[in-house]
Enzyme design. Structure first.
Site, PDB file in Angstrom:
ATOM      1  N   GLY A 242      13.729   2.004   0.961  1.00  0.00           N
ATOM      2  CA  GLY A 242      12.769   1.865   1.931  1.00  0.00           C
ATOM      3  C   GLY A 242      13.440   2.246   3.396  1.00  0.00           C
ATOM      4  N   GLU A 284      17.637   0.320  -3.976  1.00  0.00           N
ATOM      5  CA  GLU A 284      17.152   1.488  -4.494  1.00  0.00           C
ATOM      6  C   GLU A 284      16.912   2.595  -3.444  1.00  0.00           C
ATOM      7  OE1 GLU A 284      14.559   0.243  -8.373  1.00  0.00           O
ATOM      8  OE2 GLU A 284      13.716   0.655  -6.588  1.00  0.00           O
ATOM      9  N   ARG A 287      15.512   8.103   0.197  1.00  0.00           N
ATOM     10  CA  ARG A 287      15.545   9.104   1.563  1.00  0.00           C
ATOM     11  C   ARG A 287      17.118   9.028   2.158  1.00  0.00           C
ATOM     12  NH1 ARG A 287      11.137   9.997   4.437  1.00  0.00           N
ATOM     13  NH2 ARG A 287      10.001   8.268   3.328  1.00  0.00           N
ATOM     14  N   ARG A 324       5.229  17.045   4.043  1.00  0.00           N
ATOM     15  CA  ARG A 324       5.183  15.868   4.566  1.00  0.00           C
ATOM     16  C   ARG A 324       4.422  15.864   6.131  1.00  0.00           C
ATOM     17  NH1 ARG A 324       9.189  13.646   6.230  1.00  0.00           N
ATOM     18  NH2 ARG A 324       8.458  11.533   5.335  1.00  0.00           N
ATOM     19  N   TYR A 328       1.813  13.141   6.171  1.00  0.00           N
ATOM     20  CA  TYR A 328       2.174  11.714   6.917  1.00  0.00           C
ATOM     21  C   TYR A 328       2.337  12.258   8.391  1.00  0.00           C
ATOM     22  CZ  TYR A 328       4.005  11.442   2.118  1.00  0.00           C
ATOM     23  OH  TYR A 328       4.273  11.490   0.706  1.00  0.00           O
ATOM     24  N   CYS A 355      -2.571  29.363   3.146  1.00  0.00           N
ATOM     25  CA  CYS A 355      -4.032  29.605   3.564  1.00  0.00           C
ATOM     26  C   CYS A 355      -4.746  28.244   3.869  1.00  0.00           C
ATOM     27  CB  CYS A 355      -4.695  30.420   2.722  1.00  0.00           C
ATOM     28  SG  CYS A 355      -4.070  32.110   2.491  1.00  0.00           S
ATOM     29  N   GLU A 356      -4.295  27.585   4.917  1.00  0.00           N
ATOM     30  CA  GLU A 356      -4.725  26.345   5.189  1.00  0.00           C
ATOM     31  C   GLU A 356      -4.575  25.765   6.671  1.00  0.00           C
ATOM     32  OE1 GLU A 356      -5.474  23.927   2.252  1.00  0.00           O
ATOM     33  OE2 GLU A 356      -5.151  21.947   3.250  1.00  0.00           O
ATOM     34  N   TYR A 384      12.072  14.248  -0.459  1.00  0.00           N
ATOM     35  CA  TYR A 384      10.705  14.383  -0.456  1.00  0.00           C
ATOM     36  C   TYR A 384      10.131  15.938  -0.097  1.00  0.00           C
ATOM     37  CZ  TYR A 384      11.263   9.386  -1.119  1.00  0.00           C
ATOM     38  OH  TYR A 384      11.697   8.153  -1.712  1.00  0.00           O
TER      39      TYR A 384
HETATM   40  N1  LLP Z   1      12.227   2.198  -5.074  1.00  0.00           N
HETATM   41  C1  LLP Z   1      11.098   2.440  -5.530  1.00  0.00           C
HETATM   42  C2  LLP Z   1      10.304   1.563  -6.365  1.00  0.00           C
HETATM   43  C3  LLP Z   1       9.990   3.372  -4.583  1.00  0.00           C
HETATM   44  O1  LLP Z   1       9.054   3.442  -4.824  1.00  0.00           O
HETATM   45  C4  LLP Z   1      10.870   4.091  -3.607  1.00  0.00           C
HETATM   46  C5  LLP Z   1      10.144   5.233  -3.194  1.00  0.00           C
HETATM   47  C6  LLP Z   1      12.184   4.108  -3.480  1.00  0.00           C
HETATM   48  C7  LLP Z   1      12.924   3.206  -4.139  1.00  0.00           C
HETATM   49  C8  LLP Z   1      12.956   4.773  -2.381  1.00  0.00           C
HETATM   50  O2  LLP Z   1      12.498   4.524  -1.179  1.00  0.00           O
HETATM   51  P1  LLP Z   1      13.219   5.319   0.100  1.00  0.00           P
HETATM   52  O3  LLP Z   1      14.643   4.694   0.121  1.00  0.00           O
HETATM   53  O4  LLP Z   1      13.413   6.607  -0.317  1.00  0.00           O
HETATM   54  O5  LLP Z   1      12.405   5.236   1.235  1.00  0.00           O
HETATM   55  N2  LLP Z   1       7.079  10.957  -0.271  1.00  0.00           N
HETATM   56  C9  LLP Z   1       6.922   9.898   0.869  1.00  0.00           C
HETATM   57  C10 LLP Z   1       7.972   8.835   0.291  1.00  0.00           C
HETATM   58  C11 LLP Z   1       7.368   8.082  -0.868  1.00  0.00           C
HETATM   59  C12 LLP Z   1       8.274   6.939  -1.361  1.00  0.00           C
HETATM   60  C13 LLP Z   1       8.145   6.609  -2.631  1.00  0.00           C
HETATM   61  N3  LLP Z   1       8.781   5.292  -3.057  1.00  0.00           N
HETATM   62  C14 LLP Z   1       7.556  10.733   1.993  1.00  0.00           C
HETATM   63  O6  LLP Z   1       7.888  11.909   1.965  1.00  0.00           O
HETATM   64  O7  LLP Z   1       7.755  10.195   2.905  1.00  0.00           O
END
Ligand code: LLP
Length: 426
Positions: A242, A284, A287, A324, A328, A355-356, A384
């Site tokens: 996250g 985990e 990004r 994105r 978002y 087309c949007e 992503y």
């Molecule tokens: N662990 C779990 C259980 C997760 O659901 C996620 C992301 C991560 C780790 C990794 O999180 P990160 O470090 O990447 O923030 N599509 C969205 C982001 C969706 C994140 C989903 N889960 C975007 O483009 O911002």
């Protein structure tokens, strides 16, 4: 931003205008050394802050065979959320014992595949899945190692679509209803399951470390409470990913080192305070490992002058390779790859070719006057985007290359027109 001696934008020593020429556009280019460095930074930071830890890369941010192999080589674990991601990991030779299988509604065949290949953890999301997995795992030689995903009731300050730790989240076992405690009791009673630990993930693109501290403290309190009730002590605590990344100039995010140190400190202090043995700590990130390592390259097509000295340029990609901004409200730094140092001259809106009306990649960014045919780069494009790309309007999805030491290699070919027909039947 890497600028070469021709005054052009570069990545991993590769000139981005040349790359666009060689591979065509839209193109996603990753700096392989930057990917490896990001993996190592996390690994070293955790090794320095905690005795027994594991960094697990969240594959949903970006996964192709070459990425799975790179993550394996860098000794990280892998978080997968589908049979497709699992299949990719296994085909790349990823060690199954370092795979964490997530997801809020895993299908029976996915759980069966996880058991058959001996993944390191199935992270169970809800009571229904616990029952299903117990059934599938019963009678096997070895109990299946699992963790339980808990919703800690922590609100993170990020886009509403990227929050997962609050009580209305679709993910995880709630504390507020007692569901999480019930799941622990049920799991401990199942001979086919080996309950190893607890998991929480509060959201994504989080720029402030305070909610991570709050979630860490909550989860240790949950662990202590569970121990009081059941006598079971979690051997592993997984606090998810996250950490946010800067997308625009001037934005600042905590570093991976800050993030790891903050979480480790909070878990350590809370465990000591609760008299709980320090668990194995798992993180985990997705990004923050891949976003900064890549650029998206587009070629400018139609240029339109707007009133008030504004310009609108259409590029050859858009919401299908990068949803994105539409989903978002995400914003990006846009750079003309052939002349990154040219001063801004006009407020420019970059739209896609789908087309949007919502297909706007960047709104009102100060840029030099872009010309038809010139290449623009969107920075921090590694997370992503490729992963969320679609075939909307029946456009083939872009190619992906890895760049290193001035050389590039294709890691995912551009889709062909025939690929678009491959699944159709008349
Ligand atoms: N662990 C779990 C259980 C997760 O659901 C996620 C992301 C991560 C780790 C990794 O999180 P990160 O470090 O990447 O923030 N599509 C969205 C982001 C969706 C994140 C989903 N889960 C975007 O483009 O911002």
């Amino acid at each position: 931003m890497e600028i070469n001696d021709r005054g052009r934008l570069a990545l991993g020593g590769c000139d981005l205008v040349d790359l666009a020429e060689t591979y065509d556009t839209p193109l996603y280019a990753y700096d392989e050394a930057a990917l490896r460095a990001a993996c190592r930074r996390y690994r070293d930071a955790l090794a320095g802050a905690w005795d027994d830890g594991l960094v697990v890369y969240a594959a949903k941010a970006f996964l192709v065979l070459a990425m799975a192999r790179l993550v394996a080589e860098e000794d990280l674990g892998l978080d997968v959320v589908s049979g497709g991601e699992l299949h990719t990991a296994l085909r790349a030779g990823f060690p199954p014992e370092r795979i964490y299988f997530h997801g809020n509604n895993k299908a029976p065949w996915e759980l069966a595949a996880a058991l058959e290949h001996g993944v390191g953890r199935v992270v169970v999301d809800n009571l229904d899945e616990l029952a299903l997995l117990s059934k599938l795992a019963g009678g096997r030689d070895r109990p299946a190692p699992i963790a339980l995903r808990v919703t800690p009731g922590v609100e993170a300050d990020t886009h509403a679509h990227l929050r997962t730790g609050h009580n209305d989240s679709k993910f995880g076992l709630r504390l507020s209803t007692g569901e999480a405690y019930r799941a622990v009791e049920l799991a401990l009673d199942e001979p086919g399951l080996d309950l190893v630990g607890l998991h929480a993930h509060i959201g994504s693109q989080i720029m402030d470390l305070a909610p991570f501290t709050a979630a860490a403290r909550t989860m240790v309190a949950v662990a202590a409470e569970v121990r009081r009730h059941t006598g079971w002590t979690p051997a592993e605590l997984n606090l998810g990913g996250g950490l946010g990344v800067p997308y625009l100039p001037g934005e600042r995010a905590p570093t991976p080192e800050d993030f790891v140190a903050t979480v480790a400190l909070a878990v350590g202090e809370a465990c000591d305070g609760a008299g709980l043995p320090r668990p194995r700590l798992v993180l985990e990130p997705g990004r923050s490992i891949v976003a900064p390592a890549a650029v998206a390259l587009y070629r400018v097509g139609a240029v339109r002058e707007l009133n008030g000295d504004r310009v609108m340029v259409a590029v050859d990609g858009g919401m299908a390779d990068n949803p994105r901004p539409t989903l978002y409200g995400a914003r990006y730094q846009v750079v003309p790859a052939g002349r990154p140092r040219d001063p801004a001259a006009v407020s420019t809106t970059v739209v896609g070719r789908y087309c949007e009306s919502g297909d706007v990649l960047a709104r009102n960014v100060p840029l030099p006057r872009l010309q038809r045919g010139e290449v623009v780069a969107f920075l921090a494009a590694g997370a992503y985007q490729v992963a969320m790309a679609s075939n909307y309007n029946r456009f083939p999805r872009p190619a992906v290359v890895f760049c290193c030491g001035g050389r590039s290699r294709l890691v995912q070919a551009r889709e062909t027109l025939d690929d678009l027909l491959a699944r159709d039947r008349l």
